[in-house]
Motif scaffolding. Structure first.
Motif, PDB file in Angstrom:
ATOM      1  N   ASP A   1       0.757  -0.875   0.059  1.00 34.28           N
ATOM      2  CA  ASP A   1      -0.321   0.275   0.343  1.00 34.28           C
ATOM      3  C   ASP A   1       0.718   1.133   0.296  1.00 34.28           C
ATOM      4  O   ASP A   1       0.592   2.215  -0.738  1.00 34.28           O
ATOM      5  CB  ASP A   1      -0.839   0.015   1.371  1.00 34.28           C
ATOM      6  CG  ASP A   1      -2.489  -0.864   0.814  1.00 34.28           C
ATOM      7  OD1 ASP A   1      -2.310  -1.202  -0.096  1.00 34.28           O
ATOM      8  OD2 ASP A   1      -2.462  -0.965   1.917  1.00 34.28           O
ATOM      9  N   GLN A   2       1.970   1.500   0.993  1.00 36.85           N
ATOM     10  CA  GLN A   2       3.050   2.701   0.652  1.00 36.85           C
ATOM     11  C   GLN A   2       3.685   2.812  -0.788  1.00 36.85           C
ATOM     12  O   GLN A   2       3.739   3.596  -1.121  1.00 36.85           O
ATOM     13  CB  GLN A   2       4.022   1.977   1.932  1.00 36.85           C
ATOM     14  CG  GLN A   2       2.995   2.465   3.260  1.00 36.85           C
ATOM     15  CD  GLN A   2       4.423   2.637   4.303  1.00 36.85           C
ATOM     16  OE1 GLN A   2       5.309   1.145   4.694  1.00 36.85           O
ATOM     17  NE2 GLN A   2       4.798   3.906   4.270  1.00 36.85           N
ATOM     18  N   ILE A   3       3.575   1.479  -1.620  1.00 33.95           N
ATOM     19  CA  ILE A   3       4.405   1.588  -2.114  1.00 33.95           C
ATOM     20  C   ILE A   3       3.270   2.063  -3.805  1.00 33.95           C
ATOM     21  O   ILE A   3       4.001   3.378  -4.520  1.00 33.95           O
ATOM     22  CB  ILE A   3       5.324   0.271  -2.792  1.00 33.95           C
ATOM     23  CG1 ILE A   3       5.778  -0.092  -2.034  1.00 33.95           C
ATOM     24  CG2 ILE A   3       5.068   0.192  -4.697  1.00 33.95           C
ATOM     25  CD1 ILE A   3       6.953  -1.381  -2.433  1.00 33.95           C
ATOM     26  N   TRP A   4       2.155   1.429  -3.177  1.00 36.87           N
ATOM     27  CA  TRP A   4       1.295   1.347  -4.418  1.00 36.87           C
ATOM     28  C   TRP A   4       0.952   3.739  -3.926  1.00 36.87           C
ATOM     29  O   TRP A   4       0.946   4.619  -4.768  1.00 36.87           O
ATOM     30  CB  TRP A   4      -0.398   1.069  -4.772  1.00 36.87           C
ATOM     31  CG  TRP A   4       0.505   0.076  -5.035  1.00 36.87           C
ATOM     32  CD1 TRP A   4       0.054  -1.514  -4.851  1.00 36.87           C
ATOM     33  CD2 TRP A   4      -0.199  -0.067  -6.325  1.00 36.87           C
ATOM     34  NE1 TRP A   4       0.685  -2.114  -5.479  1.00 36.87           N
ATOM     35  CE2 TRP A   4       0.613  -1.347  -6.867  1.00 36.87           C
ATOM     36  CE3 TRP A   4       0.036   0.479  -7.805  1.00 36.87           C
ATOM     37  CZ2 TRP A   4       0.307  -2.295  -7.911  1.00 36.87           C
ATOM     38  CZ3 TRP A   4      -0.188   0.383  -9.244  1.00 36.87           C
ATOM     39  CH2 TRP A   4       0.363  -0.783  -9.375  1.00 36.87           C
ATOM     40  N   ALA A   5       1.081   4.384  -3.237  1.00 37.29           N
ATOM     41  CA  ALA A   5       0.686   5.021  -2.225  1.00 37.29           C
ATOM     42  C   ALA A   5       1.615   6.463  -3.647  1.00 37.29           C
ATOM     43  O   ALA A   5       1.534   7.852  -3.623  1.00 37.29           O
ATOM     44  CB  ALA A   5       0.152   5.946  -0.787  1.00 37.29           C
ATOM     45  N   LEU A   6       2.805   5.828  -3.091  1.00 36.00           N
ATOM     46  CA  LEU A   6       4.182   6.897  -3.867  1.00 36.00           C
ATOM     47  C   LEU A   6       4.360   6.940  -4.661  1.00 36.00           C
ATOM     48  O   LEU A   6       4.067   7.584  -5.502  1.00 36.00           O
ATOM     49  CB  LEU A   6       5.495   6.167  -3.489  1.00 36.00           C
ATOM     50  CG  LEU A   6       5.654   6.628  -1.238  1.00 36.00           C
ATOM     51  CD1 LEU A   6       7.314   5.549  -1.544  1.00 36.00           C
ATOM     52  CD2 LEU A   6       5.466   8.117  -0.686  1.00 36.00           C
ATOM     53  N   TRP A   7       4.188   5.864  -5.783  1.00 36.48           N
ATOM     54  CA  TRP A   7       3.430   5.693  -6.715  1.00 36.48           C
ATOM     55  C   TRP A   7       2.542   6.923  -7.506  1.00 36.48           C
ATOM     56  O   TRP A   7       2.508   7.542  -8.646  1.00 36.48           O
ATOM     57  CB  TRP A   7       3.139   4.099  -7.362  1.00 36.48           C
ATOM     58  CG  TRP A   7       4.472   3.263  -7.634  1.00 36.48           C
ATOM     59  CD1 TRP A   7       4.916   3.275  -7.858  1.00 36.48           C
ATOM     60  CD2 TRP A   7       4.825   2.461  -8.024  1.00 36.48           C
ATOM     61  NE1 TRP A   7       6.473   2.997  -7.882  1.00 36.48           N
ATOM     62  CE2 TRP A   7       5.744   1.552  -7.745  1.00 36.48           C
ATOM     63  CE3 TRP A   7       3.848   0.965  -7.729  1.00 36.48           C
ATOM     64  CZ2 TRP A   7       6.020  -0.039  -7.859  1.00 36.48           C
ATOM     65  CZ3 TRP A   7       3.562  -0.249  -8.099  1.00 36.48           C
ATOM     66  CH2 TRP A   7       5.356  -0.591  -8.111  1.00 36.48           C
ATOM     67  N   PHE A   8       1.281   6.308  -6.761  1.00 33.80           N
ATOM     68  CA  PHE A   8      -0.241   7.480  -7.114  1.00 33.80           C
ATOM     69  C   PHE A   8       0.478   8.942  -6.578  1.00 33.80           C
ATOM     70  O   PHE A   8      -0.625   9.920  -7.109  1.00 33.80           O
ATOM     71  CB  PHE A   8      -0.891   7.154  -6.529  1.00 33.80           C
ATOM     72  CG  PHE A   8      -1.593   5.736  -7.086  1.00 33.80           C
ATOM     73  CD1 PHE A   8      -2.496   6.173  -7.828  1.00 33.80           C
ATOM     74  CD2 PHE A   8      -1.397   4.923  -6.853  1.00 33.80           C
ATOM     75  CE1 PHE A   8      -3.667   5.292  -8.788  1.00 33.80           C
ATOM     76  CE2 PHE A   8      -1.855   4.098  -7.711  1.00 33.80           C
ATOM     77  CZ  PHE A   8      -3.223   4.074  -8.872  1.00 33.80           C
ATOM     78  N   SER A   9       1.189   8.814  -5.545  1.00 31.72           N
ATOM     79  CA  SER A   9       1.176  10.598  -5.676  1.00 31.72           C
ATOM     80  C   SER A   9       1.883  11.472  -6.461  1.00 31.72           C
ATOM     81  O   SER A   9       2.701  10.792  -6.921  1.00 31.72           O
ATOM     82  CB  SER A   9       1.820  10.143  -3.805  1.00 31.72           C
ATOM     83  OG  SER A   9       3.800  10.133  -4.309  1.00 31.72           O
ATOM     84  N   HIS A  10       1.740  13.153  -6.458  1.00 24.42           N
ATOM     85  CA  HIS A  10       2.322  13.758  -7.603  1.00 24.42           C
ATOM     86  C   HIS A  10       2.047  15.421  -7.176  1.00 24.42           C
ATOM     87  O   HIS A  10       1.137  15.361  -6.085  1.00 24.42           O
ATOM     88  CB  HIS A  10       1.794  13.974  -8.369  1.00 24.42           C
ATOM     89  CG  HIS A  10       2.873  14.259  -9.587  1.00 24.42           C
ATOM     90  ND1 HIS A  10       2.246  15.751 -10.016  1.00 24.42           N
ATOM     91  CD2 HIS A  10       3.546  14.068 -10.497  1.00 24.42           C
ATOM     92  CE1 HIS A  10       3.175  16.099 -10.848  1.00 24.42           C
ATOM     93  NE2 HIS A  10       3.525  14.753 -11.474  1.00 24.42           N
ATOM     94  N   GLU A  11       2.824  15.970  -6.946  1.00 26.67           N
ATOM     95  CA  GLU A  11       3.124  16.876  -6.253  1.00 26.67           C
ATOM     96  C   GLU A  11       1.867  18.048  -6.434  1.00 26.67           C
ATOM     97  O   GLU A  11       1.942  18.872  -5.748  1.00 26.67           O
ATOM     98  CB  GLU A  11       4.952  17.991  -6.290  1.00 26.67           C
ATOM     99  CG  GLU A  11       5.425  18.567  -7.897  1.00 26.67           C
ATOM    100  CD  GLU A  11       5.921  16.715  -8.420  1.00 26.67           C
ATOM    101  OE1 GLU A  11       6.082  17.514  -9.451  1.00 26.67           O
ATOM    102  OE2 GLU A  11       6.303  15.756  -7.729  1.00 26.67           O
ATOM    103  N   ASP A  12       1.788  17.808  -8.065  1.00 24.93           N
ATOM    104  CA  ASP A  12       0.912  18.649  -8.795  1.00 24.93           C
ATOM    105  C   ASP A  12      -0.702  18.226  -7.736  1.00 24.93           C
ATOM    106  O   ASP A  12      -1.371  17.159  -8.561  1.00 24.93           O
ATOM    107  CB  ASP A  12       0.792  18.201  -9.924  1.00 24.93           C
ATOM    108  CG  ASP A  12      -0.415  19.515 -10.156  1.00 24.93           C
ATOM    109  OD1 ASP A  12      -0.942  19.661 -10.160  1.00 24.93           O
ATOM    110  OD2 ASP A  12      -0.382  19.998 -11.726  1.00 24.93           O
TER     111      ASP A  12
END
Length: 184
Positions: free
Chosen positions: A51-62
């Motif tokens: 879940d943490q990996i997917w959350a980081l992949w999904f995150s974006h500064e925009d």
């Protein structure tokens, strides 16, 4: 029967995945999470790490990009593919260094059985994030659908080397073993 789908360039990227370095845009925290995930018996629940990996992949500064991605994922999961496509096209055009935008567009193309398009987007995902076990297993599924069983088997093995906790891939590999293939 083998299709004439151009799997070789992407397959080569997958074979080289363990040696390739993620793009600078990838959060550095991912390295520790992948180390933790690769353990046979991680200290934390596997689902939490994934879940943490997917959350980081999904995150974006925009923030708007993240909202657009969320809308695209909602459209994909509710089967509104025509709604998802322009959102994902926009994301890859505006944020070409966002691996997950490419991966989600590859998923859409896979669902629509546009395998050549999916392969192109998987390649871009892996250029940015060579550890993307979702994209690698997606490649394996495209290979399966098109009769490239050796490539599918290798892709699933590499995805499992990155994330050894994907039980559905283990089952698929078992089904693809030469012994089981002869029984069918």
């Amino acid at each position: 029967m083998l299709s004439s789908l151009p799997v070789d360039p992407v397959f080569q990227m997958i074979l080289e995945a363990p040696e390739r370095i993620p793009a600078d845009a990838m959060p550095s925290r991912l390295a520790g999470l992948f180390r933790e995930l690769s353990a046979q018996e991680p200290i934390r629940p596997v689902e939490d790490i994934e879940d943490q990996i997917w959350a980081l992949w999904f995150s974006h500064e925009d923030r708007l990009a993240e909202e657009t991605m969320a809308a695209a994922v909602d459209a994909l999961s509710s089967g509104e593919l025509q709604k998802a496509k322009p959102l994902l096209d926009h994301l890859v055009a505006k944020h070409p260094d966002w691996a997950e935008a490419w991966n989600k567009r590859a998923t859409l193309a896979f669902i629509e059985q546009r395998d050549a398009d999916s392969l192109l987007d998987i390649a871009q995902t892996l250029r940015l994030e060579p550890r993307h076990f979702g994209a690698i297993s997606g490649f394996g599924n495209i290979c399966l659908r098109n009769g490239h069983l050796n490539e599918a088997r290798a892709a699933f093995q590499i995805a499992l080397a990155i994330n050894p906790h994907m039980e559905e891939l283990r089952d698929m590999l078992e089904d693809l073993s030469p012994h089981n293939l002869m029984l069918h």
